[in-house]
Design a protein around this motif. Sequence first.
Motif, mmCIF file in Angstrom:
data_model
loop_
_atom_site.group_PDB
_atom_site.id
_atom_site.type_symbol
_atom_site.label_atom_id
_atom_site.label_comp_id
_atom_site.label_asym_id
_atom_site.label_seq_id
_atom_site.Cartn_x
_atom_site.Cartn_y
_atom_site.Cartn_z
ATOM 1 N N PRO A 48 0.834 -1.210 0.000
ATOM 2 C CA PRO A 48 0.000 0.000 0.000
ATOM 3 C C PRO A 48 0.865 1.256 0.000
ATOM 4 O O PRO A 48 1.875 1.334 0.704
ATOM 5 C CB PRO A 48 -0.792 -0.124 1.314
ATOM 6 N N GLY A 49 0.480 2.225 -0.806
ATOM 7 C CA GLY A 49 1.217 3.471 -0.889
ATOM 8 C C GLY A 49 2.314 3.472 -1.931
ATOM 9 O O GLY A 49 2.958 4.506 -2.156
ATOM 10 N N TYR A 50 2.517 2.310 -2.598
ATOM 11 C CA TYR A 50 3.585 2.249 -3.600
ATOM 12 C C TYR A 50 3.416 3.332 -4.664
ATOM 13 O O TYR A 50 4.390 3.944 -5.098
ATOM 14 C CB TYR A 50 3.601 0.868 -4.258
ATOM 15 N N ASP A 51 2.185 3.559 -5.111
ATOM 16 C CA ASP A 51 1.941 4.433 -6.255
ATOM 17 C C ASP A 51 1.879 5.910 -5.900
ATOM 18 O O ASP A 51 1.648 6.748 -6.779
ATOM 19 C CB ASP A 51 0.646 4.028 -6.967
ATOM 20 N N VAL A 52 2.123 6.262 -4.641
ATOM 21 C CA VAL A 52 2.027 7.675 -4.271
ATOM 22 C C VAL A 52 3.319 8.210 -3.652
ATOM 23 O O VAL A 52 3.330 9.333 -3.139
ATOM 24 C CB VAL A 52 0.856 7.918 -3.292
ATOM 25 N N GLY A 53 4.384 7.419 -3.726
ATOM 26 C CA GLY A 53 5.631 7.874 -3.127
ATOM 27 C C GLY A 53 6.837 7.559 -3.987
ATOM 28 O O GLY A 53 6.715 7.103 -5.128
ATOM 29 N N GLU A 54 8.007 7.781 -3.424
ATOM 30 C CA GLU A 54 9.267 7.520 -4.116
ATOM 31 C C GLU A 54 10.069 6.414 -3.432
ATOM 32 O O GLU A 54 11.182 6.109 -3.858
ATOM 33 C CB GLU A 54 10.111 8.800 -4.168
ATOM 34 N N ARG A 55 9.524 5.813 -2.423
ATOM 35 C CA ARG A 55 10.236 4.802 -1.636
ATOM 36 C C ARG A 55 10.628 3.609 -2.491
ATOM 37 O O ARG A 55 9.909 3.202 -3.408
ATOM 38 C CB ARG A 55 9.320 4.338 -0.502
ATOM 39 N N ARG A 56 11.796 3.042 -2.192
ATOM 40 C CA ARG A 56 12.240 1.808 -2.836
ATOM 41 C C ARG A 56 12.052 0.646 -1.853
ATOM 42 O O ARG A 56 12.223 0.812 -0.648
ATOM 43 C CB ARG A 56 13.692 1.914 -3.285
ATOM 44 N N TYR A 57 11.737 -0.522 -2.410
ATOM 45 C CA TYR A 57 11.335 -1.652 -1.584
ATOM 46 C C TYR A 57 12.210 -2.879 -1.820
ATOM 47 O O TYR A 57 12.627 -3.156 -2.955
ATOM 48 C CB TYR A 57 9.883 -2.048 -1.906
ATOM 49 N N PRO A 58 12.461 -3.662 -0.761
ATOM 50 C CA PRO A 58 13.057 -4.980 -0.973
ATOM 51 C C PRO A 58 12.063 -5.876 -1.698
ATOM 52 O O PRO A 58 10.861 -5.568 -1.767
ATOM 53 C CB PRO A 58 13.333 -5.474 0.455
ATOM 54 N N VAL A 59 12.556 -6.987 -2.243
ATOM 55 C CA VAL A 59 11.727 -7.848 -3.089
ATOM 56 C C VAL A 59 11.756 -9.276 -2.575
ATOM 57 O O VAL A 59 12.816 -9.810 -2.223
ATOM 58 C CB VAL A 59 12.212 -7.817 -4.558
ATOM 59 N N LEU A 60 10.586 -9.898 -2.567
ATOM 60 C CA LEU A 60 10.436 -11.304 -2.201
ATOM 61 C C LEU A 60 9.885 -12.066 -3.397
ATOM 62 O O LEU A 60 8.799 -11.742 -3.897
ATOM 63 C CB LEU A 60 9.484 -11.442 -1.013
ATOM 64 N N TYR A 61 10.628 -13.063 -3.866
ATOM 65 C CA TYR A 61 10.165 -13.956 -4.928
ATOM 66 C C TYR A 61 9.568 -15.198 -4.276
ATOM 67 O O TYR A 61 10.178 -15.793 -3.371
ATOM 68 C CB TYR A 61 11.325 -14.352 -5.846
ATOM 69 N N MET A 62 8.376 -15.607 -4.729
ATOM 70 C CA MET A 62 7.710 -16.776 -4.156
ATOM 71 C C MET A 62 7.237 -17.712 -5.269
ATOM 72 O O MET A 62 6.700 -17.257 -6.288
ATOM 73 C CB MET A 62 6.527 -16.364 -3.280
ATOM 74 N N HIS A 63 7.453 -19.004 -5.063
ATOM 75 C CA HIS A 63 6.989 -20.019 -6.002
ATOM 76 C C HIS A 63 5.504 -20.309 -5.767
ATOM 77 O O HIS A 63 4.921 -19.893 -4.776
ATOM 78 C CB HIS A 63 7.814 -21.289 -5.859
ATOM 79 N N ASP A 64 4.896 -21.074 -6.695
ATOM 80 C CA ASP A 64 3.470 -21.415 -6.610
ATOM 81 C C ASP A 64 2.626 -20.161 -6.425
ATOM 82 O O ASP A 64 1.754 -20.078 -5.551
ATOM 83 C CB ASP A 64 3.214 -22.411 -5.473
ATOM 84 N N GLY A 65 2.891 -19.169 -7.275
ATOM 85 C CA GLY A 65 2.256 -17.867 -7.140
ATOM 86 C C GLY A 65 0.748 -17.878 -7.232
ATOM 87 O O GLY A 65 0.088 -16.971 -6.724
ATOM 88 N N HIS A 66 0.171 -18.898 -7.865
ATOM 89 C CA HIS A 66 -1.284 -18.993 -7.970
ATOM 90 C C HIS A 66 -1.939 -19.285 -6.625
ATOM 91 O O HIS A 66 -3.146 -19.081 -6.460
ATOM 92 C CB HIS A 66 -1.655 -20.095 -8.964
ATOM 93 N N ASN A 67 -1.129 -19.756 -5.643
ATOM 94 C CA ASN A 67 -1.673 -20.084 -4.323
ATOM 95 C C ASN A 67 -1.357 -19.036 -3.271
ATOM 96 O O ASN A 67 -1.462 -19.314 -2.073
ATOM 97 C CB ASN A 67 -1.115 -21.439 -3.857
ATOM 98 N N LEU A 68 -0.996 -17.840 -3.675
ATOM 99 C CA LEU A 68 -0.558 -16.828 -2.716
ATOM 100 C C LEU A 68 -1.628 -15.830 -2.316
ATOM 101 O O LEU A 68 -1.706 -15.430 -1.148
ATOM 102 C CB LEU A 68 0.638 -16.062 -3.285
ATOM 103 N N PHE A 69 -2.454 -15.377 -3.265
ATOM 104 C CA PHE A 69 -3.301 -14.218 -3.019
ATOM 105 C C PHE A 69 -4.800 -14.443 -3.226
ATOM 106 O O PHE A 69 -5.602 -13.872 -2.506
ATOM 107 C CB PHE A 69 -2.879 -13.060 -3.946
ATOM 108 N N ASP A 70 -5.171 -15.210 -4.238
ATOM 109 C CA ASP A 70 -6.549 -15.254 -4.712
ATOM 110 C C ASP A 70 -7.088 -16.680 -4.632
ATOM 111 O O ASP A 70 -6.646 -17.562 -5.374
ATOM 112 C CB ASP A 70 -6.600 -14.747 -6.161
ATOM 113 N N VAL A 71 -8.052 -16.904 -3.749
ATOM 114 C CA VAL A 71 -8.612 -18.246 -3.570
ATOM 115 C C VAL A 71 -9.203 -18.772 -4.885
ATOM 116 O O VAL A 71 -9.095 -19.963 -5.191
ATOM 117 C CB VAL A 71 -9.693 -18.232 -2.467
ATOM 118 N N ALA A 72 -9.796 -17.891 -5.666
ATOM 119 C CA ALA A 72 -10.445 -18.318 -6.909
ATOM 120 C C ALA A 72 -9.454 -18.900 -7.911
ATOM 121 O O ALA A 72 -9.840 -19.684 -8.786
ATOM 122 C CB ALA A 72 -11.185 -17.148 -7.540
#
Length: 303
Positions: A48-72
């Motif tokens: 949240p807030g990524y699109d309104v600032g200049e902050r840089r973020y660390p990155v996390l790569y995760m496998h099985d991406g279809h099972n991470l966010f959306d139950v559908a």
Amino acid sequence: MRLIFALLALPTCLVAPLRAQETGPLIEYEHVPAAGLPDQRLSIWLPPGYDVGERRYPVLYMHDGHNLFDVAKSNFNKIWAADKAMLAASASGKVEPHIIIGIWAPGADRYRQYLPRSAYDAVGGPLRAQMDATAGGEVVSDRYLAWIAGPLKSWVDTAFRTRPARDDTAIIGSSMGGLMSCYAFVERADVFGRAGCVSSHWPAIDPQIVEGESDAVKALWDGWFAARLGAPDGRRVWMDHGTATLDAYYAPYQQVIDKRFAAAGWVKGRDWQSKVYEGAEHEENAWAARLPEIFGWLLAKSD
């Protein structure tokens, strides 16, 4: 505008529209080409807030991406809820919010894409024959790792406001994805400073079949880590398993690996962690339940 640029920066794939989730924006990319691999697919979560600032973020790569966010879109109507876990971990103030790059598993090709190639090359006999039978084709995890650490990471670091350094780059997966995360961690120590190997499938094949080869499997992982682990050098790795369903088979192998980490001079609780969750099964709800704890230790800010 920055999000629109990110959507346009990977022109050879089909892109699903940006979806505003309660926890933060989610972008999906379909049919992403990767040399020598099946087409890949990405679900990318932005804090949240990524699109309104200049902050840089660390990155996390995760496998099985279809099972991470959306139950559908999940395999078993269960998800890790990785976005909510990240918000919970960062709310403590000990973890910075990370951009999460969810890489979908390629269906039937999942096993051969996640089985560590250098471990596969180190074995022969019945164990190798079972791996070949399970893979049903060439083991391509070396290409998958080269793609993540090379073209994918380069694109992510160009298209998004990231902090690309090793200690700001993590990789996490479960089961075969746990093996793949440890593989990335030891083979590309220059890229990945953090790894989460959750309910790692150390038997590598059907654990009921592997029983007659259990000593060979233990020797495989002991020798593999001995040859590749190296000194901690500020790196950090999380390993765990439950005690029910498929996880019930993992303890003998994890114990051998734990001893190898200690023998290599890694300090438990500082450089590595290995936990047992009594009663936990081999499934997404169990992983979701402990993911805030995993993030809280693995991704904690360095002193």
